[in-house]
Design an enzyme around this catalytic site. Sequence first.
Site, PDB file in Angstrom:
ATOM      1  N   LYS A  37      -7.007   1.444  -3.199  1.00 54.05           N
ATOM      2  CA  LYS A  37      -6.676   0.770  -1.944  1.00 54.05           C
ATOM      3  C   LYS A  37      -6.805   1.722  -0.763  1.00 54.05           C
ATOM      4  O   LYS A  37      -7.349   1.357   0.294  1.00 54.05           O
ATOM      5  CB  LYS A  37      -5.258   0.203  -2.013  1.00 54.05           C
ATOM      6  CG  LYS A  37      -4.778  -0.446  -0.711  1.00 54.05           C
ATOM      7  CD  LYS A  37      -5.650  -1.618  -0.298  1.00 54.05           C
ATOM      8  CE  LYS A  37      -5.228  -2.215   1.058  1.00 54.05           C
ATOM      9  NZ  LYS A  37      -3.947  -2.929   1.016  1.00 54.05           N
ATOM     10  N   THR A  97       0.858  -1.182   0.000  1.00 51.32           N
ATOM     11  CA  THR A  97       0.000   0.000   0.000  1.00 51.32           C
ATOM     12  C   THR A  97       0.892   1.229   0.000  1.00 51.32           C
ATOM     13  O   THR A  97       1.589   1.501   0.988  1.00 51.32           O
ATOM     14  CB  THR A  97      -0.919   0.010   1.235  1.00 51.32           C
ATOM     15  OG1 THR A  97      -1.728  -1.177   1.227  1.00 51.32           O
ATOM     16  CG2 THR A  97      -1.830   1.236   1.220  1.00 51.32           C
TER      17      THR A  97
END
Length: 291
Positions: free
Chosen positions: A179, A104
């Site tokens: 995300k 991420t």
Amino acid sequence: MNWRRSVAQEITSETTRLGFVGLGNLGKPMVRALQRDGWSIAVHDRDPARASELEGIRVVDGPAQLADCGVIALAVPDDDAVSEILGELVPLLAAGSVVLIHSTILPGTAKRLAQQAERAGLGLLDVPVSGGAERALTGSLTVMAGGRADVLERVRPVLDSVAGEVIHAGPAGAGAAVKLANQLMMFAALAGVQEALELAGAYDVPERMVLDAVSTSTGESWITRNWGFFDDVAAAYDSAGTPVRDRPWSKDLWDIVAAARDRALPLPVAGLLAQHLAGKVEDHAHKGAGS
């Protein structure tokens, strides 16, 4: 160098070796899923002990030793780790190789790295995942992909081994943005459930009673269906010695605030969560209240 012209072969488990960096909470089960599908894999983690349970997989001492791999996947903690590894690897990879960033990271970082890879004749996708360690092990994660469609299609056989759903969100950085959006929705829901359970608890109603009641009510959510998930993840991070600041309920929320600031976008809920949610998650996990 034109990436399309440099492609030498189709990516299949018979023709392509995979390199995987990062054997943490998600990385190790993803490697197991890839191995189960017949991929030849070489792995690296800064903690060599994490590879001790992996059999039939080549373990290397550093990212540079993965230069012979046609696909490199990264599941490392943050933007700095991704940038450092690729700074070492990109000059060594053969033209036509593909980098998959499962970490991420910030959308801006993903865009910058994709541009650097393109100049080197490489493909690069930001492909963060969601679903947790159990779904990683069964190869049923959700992948949110940012980058060129032709690169995504070429590397899809690899992603299909770890994912039940692969969503092309758009150009470089789009996967990272989706995300972060997912994380904000999830952690906002988590904070709401925590406060709701505290409210009921103040009137001597047990957590499980509330969760059973909302299971067929409008308050039901992924968080209530999977209550205890973050307690288990926190325990895994404790075992691995991962600092709280590097755990998703801290690191990802600060990334969300940073991404919003980059676009001069006020996100007051994200700002509030970044300030206090990590402590709440850790306190609940260490009390064992979700067991």
